[in-house]
Design an enzyme around this catalytic site. Structure first.
Site, PDB file in Angstrom:
ATOM      1  N   ASP A 122       0.843  -1.204   0.000  1.00 42.99           N
ATOM      2  CA  ASP A 122       0.000   0.000   0.000  1.00 42.99           C
ATOM      3  C   ASP A 122       0.878   1.255   0.000  1.00 42.99           C
ATOM      4  O   ASP A 122       0.858   2.026   0.943  1.00 42.99           O
ATOM      5  CB  ASP A 122      -0.957  -0.004   1.217  1.00 42.99           C
ATOM      6  N   ASN A 174      -2.499   2.671   3.671  1.00 43.93           N
ATOM      7  CA  ASN A 174      -1.951   3.994   3.978  1.00 43.93           C
ATOM      8  C   ASN A 174      -2.798   5.096   3.345  1.00 43.93           C
ATOM      9  O   ASN A 174      -2.934   6.183   3.904  1.00 43.93           O
ATOM     10  CB  ASN A 174      -0.511   4.102   3.468  1.00 43.93           C
ATOM     11  N   THR A 227       2.876  -6.169   2.780  1.00 43.25           N
ATOM     12  CA  THR A 227       3.409  -5.070   3.591  1.00 43.25           C
ATOM     13  C   THR A 227       2.335  -4.003   3.831  1.00 43.25           C
ATOM     14  O   THR A 227       2.654  -2.850   4.117  1.00 43.25           O
ATOM     15  CB  THR A 227       4.650  -4.431   2.931  1.00 43.25           C
ATOM     16  N   PHE A 233      -0.523  -0.700  12.774  1.00 40.81           N
ATOM     17  CA  PHE A 233      -1.425  -0.191  11.743  1.00 40.81           C
ATOM     18  C   PHE A 233      -1.950  -1.274  10.777  1.00 40.81           C
ATOM     19  O   PHE A 233      -3.163  -1.363  10.544  1.00 40.81           O
ATOM     20  CB  PHE A 233      -0.751   0.940  10.946  1.00 40.81           C
ATOM     21  N   ASN A 234      -1.062  -2.061  10.158  1.00 37.35           N
ATOM     22  CA  ASN A 234      -1.508  -3.008   9.120  1.00 37.35           C
ATOM     23  C   ASN A 234      -2.520  -4.014   9.662  1.00 37.35           C
ATOM     24  O   ASN A 234      -3.451  -4.416   8.961  1.00 37.35           O
ATOM     25  CB  ASN A 234      -0.319  -3.776   8.531  1.00 37.35           C
ATOM     26  N   ASP A 266       8.668  -1.734   5.961  1.00 34.01           N
ATOM     27  CA  ASP A 266       8.263  -2.777   5.003  1.00 34.01           C
ATOM     28  C   ASP A 266       9.395  -3.563   4.334  1.00 34.01           C
ATOM     29  O   ASP A 266       9.258  -4.782   4.135  1.00 34.01           O
ATOM     30  CB  ASP A 266       7.328  -2.172   3.949  1.00 34.01           C
TER      31      ASP A 266
HETATM   32  C1  BDR Z   1       3.077  -0.115   8.626  1.00 35.06           C
HETATM   33  O1  BDR Z   1       2.037   0.843   8.461  1.00 35.06           O
HETATM   34  C2  BDR Z   1       2.227   1.588   7.302  1.00 35.06           C
HETATM   35  O2  BDR Z   1       2.028   2.934   7.556  1.00 35.06           O
HETATM   36  C3  BDR Z   1       3.613   1.297   6.807  1.00 35.06           C
HETATM   37  O3  BDR Z   1       3.664   1.324   5.390  1.00 35.06           O
HETATM   38  C4  BDR Z   1       3.916  -0.069   7.355  1.00 35.06           C
HETATM   39  O4  BDR Z   1       3.505  -1.077   6.467  1.00 35.06           O
HETATM   40  C5  BDR Z   1       3.838   0.189   9.896  1.00 35.06           C
HETATM   41  O5  BDR Z   1       2.997   0.106  11.016  1.00 35.06           O
HETATM   42 CA    CA Z   2       2.882  -0.604   4.176  1.00 37.25          CA
END
Ligand code: BDR
Ligand code: CA
Length: 310
Positions: free
Chosen positions: A9, A38, A123, A164-165, A239
């Site tokens: 992303d 993202n 990622t 986050f992911n 990533d």
């Molecule tokens: C992850 O969240 C995204 O903002 C980055 O690309 C990475 O994959 C880090 O928490």
């Molecule tokens: Ca990412």
């Protein structure tokens, strides 16, 4: 070389993952697939095409899910900007978007290759991979393994305990982590060791050329945002660590400390939704098909990235 599909992303650090996956001889990049995370799907897909043009990716690039399985999308403009890749100049894309949906492309590639041939490297949020598993469960035994950036054994970034992911689409993460295939996760424990320090920036500057210029702009913008939002002196370039783990495995290991431990995804917690519950109790470690990366040889990692720029 190891055949991979990079599901991403982009995203500043995703762009570096694309660069490394394209350049390293231990990796055979079969496709790049995009997923909302993202930023929105059209934005991250546009970025993927621009980055692919810059770094010379000729593998198909296909767009996938527009948002999480069950929740609404909460992008990360504070870290990646309104475009998803603010602060860099991308070339006009000279590669076209593949007409296939990312989920179909993942299934098609995995089913048409030999058993155990393809490693999935997500990622971004795990929506595309979860949809592929739901649509064609036979990919579970056909894929060699899934090496992803996501989660954390200790503390989170989006919330105190969630990364986050995973937090973007916990239901998808749950599908991926409980599928039964081998999963190796590069979470914050290890990606916070991949810091773009001033020494790294100097090395990048010494390379020169369009890719290094792009990388310098990328680090400057991403670093400023990471300093503002999370108080980092130098930004963690998450990533490409997942790609580096695949490279390390392919080359015999020794640069990443990977520990086998059961990992469950919290989807219903009052305060913990999106948490990767990593069972590091000593008498449990060594069990299960999931693993967590805890240590990284950062000098080796940056050698890989600098070599990819050359
Ligand atoms: C992850 O969240 C995204 O903002 C980055 O690309 C990475 O994959 C880090 O928490
Ligand atoms: Ca990412």
């Amino acid at each position: 070389p190891r055949k991979i599909i990079l599901d991403c992303d982009p995203g500043h650090d995703d762009a570096v993952a694309m660069l490394l996956a394209q350049a390293h001889p231990a990796i055979d990049l079969l496709a790049v697939t995009t997923v909302a995370g993202n930023q929105s799907l059209p934005k991250v897909t546009r970025n993927a095409l621009g980055v692919a043009t810059l770094v010379g990716i000729t593998a198909p690039i296909a767009a996938g899910a527009e948002g999480p399985l069950e929740r609404s999308a909460e992008y990360a403009p504070d870290i990646h900007g309104d475009s998803g890749l603010d602060g860099v100049v991308l070339p006009e894309a000279s590669v076209a978007l593949d007409p296939r949906n990312a989920v179909d492309l993942i299934i098609e590639l995995v089913m048409s290759h030999e058993q155990g041939d393809i490693t999935l490297v997500p990622t971004g949020p795990l929506t595309n991979v979860a949809l592929a598993v739901k649509r064609e469960p036979r990919i579970i035994e056909r894929v060699r393994e899934v090496v992803l950036m996501g989660g954390s054994a200790r503390s989170g970034n989006l919330t105190p305990v969630a990364e986050f992911n995973i937090a973007f689409d916990p239901e998808a993460a749950d599908v991926v982590f409980s599928a039964g295939w081998r999963v190796v996760t590069a979470g914050l424990d290890v990606t916070h060791q991949a810091l773009a320090t001033p020494a790294v920036t100097e090395r990048v500057a010494a390379v020169g050329g369009a890719k290094a210029e792009f990388m310098l702009d990328l680090i400057a913008e991403y670093g400023r945002r990471y300093a503002d939002v999370q108080g980092f002196d130098a930004p963690p370039v998450h990533d490409p660590v997942a790609v580096a783990i695949v490279i390390d495995e392919e080359q015999g290991g020794g640069h990443v400390d990977v520990v086998r431990a059961p990992i469950a995804i919290e989807t219903a917690g009052k305060h913990t939704t999106g948490m990767t519950v990593v069972d590091l109790r000593p008498w449990v470690v060594g069990e299960g098909r999931t693993s967590v990366a805890l240590g990284l040889d950062a000098d080796w990692f940056w050698d890989l990235v600098v070599a990819a720029l050359r």
